[in-house]
Design a protein around this motif. Structure first.
Motif, short mmCIF file in Angstrom:
data_model
loop_
_atom_site.label_atom_id
_atom_site.label_comp_id
_atom_site.label_asym_id
_atom_site.label_seq_id
_atom_site.Cartn_x
_atom_site.Cartn_y
_atom_site.Cartn_z
N GLY A 96 -4.04 -27.87 21.32
CA GLY A 96 -3.39 -27.00 21.53
C GLY A 96 -2.69 -25.82 22.23
O GLY A 96 -1.77 -25.22 22.25
N THR A 97 -2.86 -26.59 23.51
CA THR A 97 -2.83 -25.95 25.05
C THR A 97 -0.99 -25.73 24.43
O THR A 97 -0.39 -26.97 24.09
CB THR A 97 -2.58 -26.87 25.96
OG1 THR A 97 -4.06 -27.17 25.91
CG2 THR A 97 -2.54 -26.14 26.86
N THR A 98 0.03 -24.85 25.19
CA THR A 98 1.35 -24.94 24.78
C THR A 98 2.31 -23.54 26.23
O THR A 98 1.49 -22.84 26.10
CB THR A 98 1.82 -24.61 23.42
OG1 THR A 98 3.25 -24.47 23.39
CG2 THR A 98 0.92 -23.60 22.63
N SER A 99 3.21 -23.76 26.62
CA SER A 99 3.32 -23.09 27.21
C SER A 99 5.05 -22.04 26.60
O SER A 99 4.80 -20.36 26.88
CB SER A 99 4.55 -23.39 28.26
OG SER A 99 3.55 -23.99 29.05
N TRP A 100 5.06 -22.42 25.19
CA TRP A 100 6.05 -21.48 24.47
C TRP A 100 5.44 -21.05 23.22
O TRP A 100 6.44 -20.26 22.67
CB TRP A 100 6.64 -22.36 23.67
CG TRP A 100 7.52 -23.54 24.58
CD1 TRP A 100 7.68 -23.60 25.74
CD2 TRP A 100 6.99 -25.23 25.06
NE1 TRP A 100 9.02 -24.17 26.34
CE2 TRP A 100 7.91 -24.93 26.11
CE3 TRP A 100 6.16 -25.72 23.71
CZ2 TRP A 100 7.59 -26.57 25.85
CZ3 TRP A 100 6.44 -27.31 24.55
CH2 TRP A 100 7.74 -27.64 25.66
N SER A 101 3.48 -19.45 23.28
CA SER A 101 4.17 -19.89 22.55
C SER A 101 2.62 -19.24 23.48
O SER A 101 1.21 -18.45 22.88
CB SER A 101 2.12 -20.46 21.26
OG SER A 101 2.19 -19.62 20.72
N THR A 102 2.94 -17.55 24.00
CA THR A 102 3.00 -16.81 24.59
C THR A 102 2.13 -14.95 24.62
O THR A 102 1.72 -14.85 24.48
CB THR A 102 3.69 -16.17 26.10
OG1 THR A 102 4.96 -16.14 25.47
CG2 THR A 102 4.32 -17.23 26.72
N ASN A 103 2.98 -15.32 22.73
CA ASN A 103 2.61 -14.40 21.86
C ASN A 103 0.98 -14.39 21.24
O ASN A 103 0.41 -13.79 20.44
CB ASN A 103 3.40 -13.66 20.97
CG ASN A 103 3.86 -12.54 21.74
OD1 ASN A 103 4.52 -12.48 22.91
ND2 ASN A 103 5.45 -13.16 20.87
N CYS A 104 0.37 -15.91 21.92
CA CYS A 104 -0.48 -16.60 21.32
C CYS A 104 -1.54 -16.53 21.89
O CYS A 104 -2.42 -18.31 21.71
CB CYS A 104 -0.54 -17.38 19.99
SG CYS A 104 0.57 -16.70 18.67
N ASP A 105 -1.87 -16.39 22.94
CA ASP A 105 -2.50 -16.73 23.88
C ASP A 105 -2.19 -17.98 24.82
O ASP A 105 -3.10 -19.06 25.38
CB ASP A 105 -4.33 -16.19 23.16
CG ASP A 105 -4.42 -15.67 23.20
OD1 ASP A 105 -4.55 -14.76 23.75
OD2 ASP A 105 -5.69 -14.89 22.14
N SER A 106 -1.20 -18.46 24.57
CA SER A 106 -0.32 -19.65 24.90
C SER A 106 -1.40 -20.70 24.38
O SER A 106 -1.65 -21.87 24.74
CB SER A 106 -0.70 -20.00 26.85
OG SER A 106 -0.28 -18.52 27.02
N TYR A 107 -1.88 -20.47 23.04
CA TYR A 107 -1.96 -21.72 22.83
C TYR A 107 -1.63 -21.72 20.99
O TYR A 107 -0.92 -20.57 20.56
CB TYR A 107 -3.80 -21.45 22.58
CG TYR A 107 -3.95 -21.56 23.33
CD1 TYR A 107 -4.36 -22.48 24.20
CD2 TYR A 107 -5.45 -20.43 23.68
CE1 TYR A 107 -4.79 -22.45 25.94
CE2 TYR A 107 -6.12 -19.86 25.20
CZ TYR A 107 -6.31 -21.25 25.93
OH TYR A 107 -6.74 -21.46 27.11
N HIS A 108 -1.79 -22.99 20.12
CA HIS A 108 -0.51 -23.04 18.89
C HIS A 108 -1.42 -21.98 18.12
O HIS A 108 -2.49 -21.82 17.80
CB HIS A 108 -0.98 -24.89 18.90
CG HIS A 108 0.37 -25.14 18.47
ND1 HIS A 108 1.64 -25.27 19.05
CD2 HIS A 108 0.41 -24.80 17.53
CE1 HIS A 108 3.11 -25.10 17.76
NE2 HIS A 108 2.39 -25.51 16.81
#
Length: 199
Positions: A36-48
């Motif tokens: 779930g590592t992602t750069s596009w979910s900054t509102n969710c702790d940067s995780y999917h």
């Protein structure tokens, strides 16, 4: 019947694995690495957040030997009259206040022999569906009538509680081929065996 095995998913735009609201019937997802590592979910702790969705009509899902990590939610979400057997998976979180399980109305979850490491919220509250989370050897004896064996306890390291003892839905496992379960200690090795190219 569908079988998804030794697949690696990462950098997904929406969901890693999703069973739609129609019937998929019997589904096995095994030995997969869900990152779930992602750069596009900054509102969710940067995780999917949208990880694994089991929402089918009368589906029977076996979710076994998977490595689910760096998630912030819905890992998995179960609803839609899905009967899910979640066994010997390794759930790992870091620096996230999110959750693993979300169990909606109609969802039925039997969770056994899993490892939860650093999972602050193992399940969202309130639970809308039913679950049996194999909390201790005394309670786990209830599985024998339906699975032909006692359920296997889960293991926790710096994780929240997962202590739900609904047994009414376990009758749905009667007469079916049920996945075996080894100890949660064995499930720790899933990080070395799950995913593409690790057969």
């Amino acid at each position: 019947m569908f079988w998804i095995d030794h697949v690696s998913t990462s950098l997904i735009g929406r969901q890693h694995i999703v069973l739609g609201t129609s019937a998929s019937n019997r589904v096995t997802i095994s030995n997969c690495d869900i990152d779930g590592t992602t750069s596009w979910s900054t509102n969710c702790d940067s995780y999917h957040y949208w990880n694994v969705l089991f929402l089918g009509s009368q589906d029977l899902v076996t979710f076994k030997n998977n490595y689910i990590h760096h998630f912030s939610g819905r890992a998995p979400k179960v609803g839609g009259n899905t009967l899910a057997h979640v066994v010997n998976n390794y759930f790992y979180q870091t620096d996230s206040s999110g959750h693993a399980f979300e169990i909606d109305s109609g969802g039925m979850v039997l969770a056994e022999g899993n490892v939860f490491q650093n999972v602050v919220n193992v399940v969202t509250s309130p639970v809308g569906g039913q679950a049996f989370t194999s909390p201790d050897s005394s309670s786990n004896a209830a599985c024998s009538s339906y699975l032909g064996r006692a359920c296997v306890v889960n293991a926790f390291g710096s994780s929240g509680a997962f202590n739900i003892k609904d047994t009414g839905f376990l009758t749905n496992f009667s007469g079916k081929n049920i996945a075996s379960a080894s100890s949660a200690t064995d499930a720790k090795n899933v990080v070395n065996t799950a995913g593409y190219g690790k057969i």
